[in-house]
Write an enzyme that holds these catalytic residues in place. Structure first.
Site, PDB file in Angstrom:
ATOM      1  CG  ASN A  23     -11.831  26.188 -12.090  1.00  5.37           C
ATOM      2  OD1 ASN A  23     -11.956  26.307 -10.865  1.00  5.37           O
ATOM      3  ND2 ASN A  23     -12.698  25.539 -12.856  1.00  5.37           N
ATOM      4  CD1 TRP A  24      -6.176  27.542  -8.789  1.00  2.00           C
ATOM      5  CD2 TRP A  24      -6.210  28.274  -6.674  1.00  2.00           C
ATOM      6  NE1 TRP A  24      -5.150  28.450  -8.648  1.00  2.00           N
ATOM      7  CE2 TRP A  24      -5.146  28.915  -7.350  1.00  2.00           C
ATOM      8  CE3 TRP A  24      -6.428  28.589  -5.329  1.00  2.00           C
ATOM      9  CZ2 TRP A  24      -4.302  29.839  -6.733  1.00  2.00           C
ATOM     10  CZ3 TRP A  24      -5.591  29.515  -4.710  1.00  2.00           C
ATOM     11  CH2 TRP A  24      -4.536  30.127  -5.406  1.00  2.00           C
ATOM     12  CE  LYS A  25     -11.497  22.068 -13.051  1.00  5.78           C
ATOM     13  NZ  LYS A  25     -11.724  20.974 -13.990  1.00  5.78           N
ATOM     14  CB  SER A  56      -5.799  18.531 -20.771  1.00  4.16           C
ATOM     15  OG  SER A  56      -6.651  17.624 -20.092  1.00  4.16           O
ATOM     16  CD  GLU A  73     -15.163  20.259 -13.038  1.00  6.80           C
ATOM     17  OE1 GLU A  73     -14.954  21.063 -12.117  1.00  6.80           O
ATOM     18  OE2 GLU A  73     -14.248  19.817 -13.769  1.00  6.80           O
ATOM     19  CD  GLU A  83     -13.179  25.157 -18.979  1.00  5.33           C
ATOM     20  OE1 GLU A  83     -11.992  25.241 -18.645  1.00  5.33           O
ATOM     21  OE2 GLU A  83     -14.085  24.936 -18.167  1.00  5.33           O
ATOM     22  N   GLY A 142      -7.169  24.196 -15.314  1.00  6.89           N
ATOM     23  CA  GLY A 142      -7.559  23.509 -14.089  1.00  6.89           C
ATOM     24  C   GLY A 142      -6.337  22.966 -13.362  1.00  6.89           C
ATOM     25  N   GLY A 143      -6.110  21.664 -13.507  1.00  6.51           N
ATOM     26  CA  GLY A 143      -5.057  20.973 -12.764  1.00  6.51           C
ATOM     27  C   GLY A 143      -3.708  21.678 -12.766  1.00  6.51           C
ATOM     28  N   GLY A 191      -9.536  17.525 -17.421  1.00  8.06           N
ATOM     29  CA  GLY A 191      -8.987  16.616 -16.423  1.00  8.06           C
ATOM     30  C   GLY A 191      -8.658  15.234 -16.966  1.00  8.06           C
ATOM     31  CG  HIS A 235     -16.502  24.681 -14.760  1.00  6.56           C
ATOM     32  ND1 HIS A 235     -16.532  23.307 -14.680  1.00  6.56           N
ATOM     33  CD2 HIS A 235     -15.261  25.016 -15.176  1.00  6.56           C
ATOM     34  CE1 HIS A 235     -15.337  22.831 -15.017  1.00  6.56           C
ATOM     35  NE2 HIS A 235     -14.550  23.852 -15.320  1.00  6.56           N
TER      36      HIS A 235
HETATM   37  P1  13P Z   1      -8.042  20.761 -16.555  1.00 11.57           P
HETATM   38  O1  13P Z   1      -7.069  21.831 -17.004  1.00 11.57           O
HETATM   39  O2  13P Z   1      -7.677  20.113 -15.281  1.00 11.57           O
HETATM   40  O3  13P Z   1      -8.360  19.836 -17.670  1.00 11.57           O
HETATM   41  O4  13P Z   1      -9.438  21.544 -16.222  1.00 11.57           O
HETATM   42  C1  13P Z   1      -9.959  22.435 -17.136  1.00 11.57           C
HETATM   43  C2  13P Z   1     -11.079  23.180 -16.489  1.00 11.57           C
HETATM   44  O5  13P Z   1     -12.135  22.625 -16.240  1.00 11.57           O
HETATM   45  C3  13P Z   1     -10.861  24.585 -16.131  1.00 11.57           C
HETATM   46  O6  13P Z   1     -12.043  25.217 -15.755  1.00 11.57           O
END
Ligand code: 13P
Length: 251
Positions: free
Chosen positions: A9-11, A212, A97, A167, A233-234, A173, A95
Site C-alpha cells: 500500500n503506497w498510501k 510495520s 486511515e 491491521e 505500507g512504508g 507506521g 483502510h
Molecule cells: P506500515 O507498514 O507503514 O506500518 O503500514 C501498514 C499499512 O497501513 C498498510 O496498509
C-alpha cells in the site's frame, strides 16, 4: 492450501518520477511466482504503474473506490468500473486511515465492498483496533464488528472472492509490529468467526497482516498458521525491501 499474498500500500506517496524509479526497482526483483503480489498506488499513478509493471507477476490495485457503481455525478470519486478499466484487479476497502481520518462509515464500507465486487475487483477488507481499544480488551469485539458489517449486509459467501487484512492501528507506521503470536491470535479468531458461518469460506480466505511489516520480521509473521501474507505500507516504497518481503512469503 491458501496461496500467500503480499500487497504494497503506497498510501499518498510518490511523484511520477519516484513512481518510475520504484517500478524500475520492482522490475529488477526476483519475485516468487508461487504467491500473489499486488501494489496499490495513488489513483493518479494507476495508469503509469499498470503500464510499467505489465508482463510481471505484480497486480495493481486502488486504495479506495466510490460507493456507487458505474459512472455518474459524484465529484472527486473513482468507481470500481473505472478502476477495472485502467487495469486494476483489487481495491482496498476500509483502510484504518480512511475509517479514522477520512470518516468512512461502516455503511460506506459495505457499499464500497459491494461496488467493488459488482465491477469484478477483489476487495481487500481492512480491519483492526486502535491502541485504546486493545488496552480496553476490545480487540476481538472491534474486529468482529467490522467483519460482521459486511457479512450481515452482503452474506458470508462474498468473502470467497475477497481478502481480509488485519491491521492493528497501533502497529501502522509506528515501527511497533504485533508479535507473530499477537497477530496469529486475532487471525485465528477472525477465521473462527467466519467458520461459524461457513467453514469452507473460512478455510479458503486469505487473511493478511499489516502494521510495520519489513523484511526482518516478515518470515516470522508469515510462518504463523493463519497469517497468509502481508499488507505492507512504508517498506513497500523500497523495491529491495518489498522484494525481500515477497520472497519471505514464497518460502
Ligand atoms: P506500515 O507498514 O507503514 O506500518 O503500514 C501498514 C499499512 O497501513 C498498510 O496498509
Amino acid at each position: 492450501m491458501r496461496r500467500p499474498m503480499v500487497a504494497g500500500n503506497w498510501k499518498m506517496h510518490g511523484t511520477r518520477a519516484s513512481v518510475a524509479e520504484l517500478i524500475g526497482g520492482l522490475n529488477q526483483q526476483a519475485l516468487p511466482v508461487d504467491i500473489d503480489i499486488a501494489v496499490f498506488p495513488v489513483s493518479v499513478h494507476l495508469g503509469q504503474v499498470v503500464e510499467g509493471l505489465s508482463g510481471t507477476v505484480v497486480s495493481i490495485g486502488a486504495q479506495d473506490c466510490a460507493v456507487e457503481t458505474g459512472q455518474g455525478a459524484l465529484t472527486g470519486e473513482v468507481s470500481s468500473e473505472q478502476l477495472l478499466d485502467v487495469g486494476c484487479k483489487l481495491v482496498l476497502i476500509g483502510h484504518s486511515e480512511r475509517r479514522l481520518i477520512l470518516g468512512d462509515s461502516e455503511e460506506q464500507i459495505v457499499r464500497k465492498f459491494a461496488a467493488a465486487q459488482v465491477a469484478g475487483l477483489v476487495p481487500v477488507l481492512c480491519v483492526g483496533e486502535t491502541l485504546e481499544q486493545r488496552e480496553a480488551g476490545e480487540t476481538l469485539a472491534v474486529v468482529e464488528r467490522q467483519l460482521d458489517s459486511v457479512i450481515d449486509a452482503l452474506g458470508v459467501a462474498v468473502l470467497s472472492s475477497a481478502v481480509v487484512a488485519y491491521e492493528p492501528v497501533w502497529a501502522i507506521g509506528t515501527g511497533l509490529t504485533a508479535s507473530p503470536e499477537q497477530a496469529q491470535d486475532v487471525h485465528a479468531a477472525i477465521r473462527a468467526r467466519i467458520a461459524g458461518k461457513d467453514a469452507d469460506v473460512a478455510g479458503a480466505l486469505r487473511i493478511l497482516y499489516g502494521g510495520s511489516v519489513k523484511a526482518a520480521n516478515a518470515a516470522d509473521l508469515f510462518g504463523m498458521p493463519d497469517i497468509d501474507g502481508g499488507l505492507v505500507g512504508g517498506a513497500s516504497l523500497n523495491a529491495d525491501e518489498f522484494g525481500a518481503i515477497c520472497r519471505a512469503a514464497g518460502n
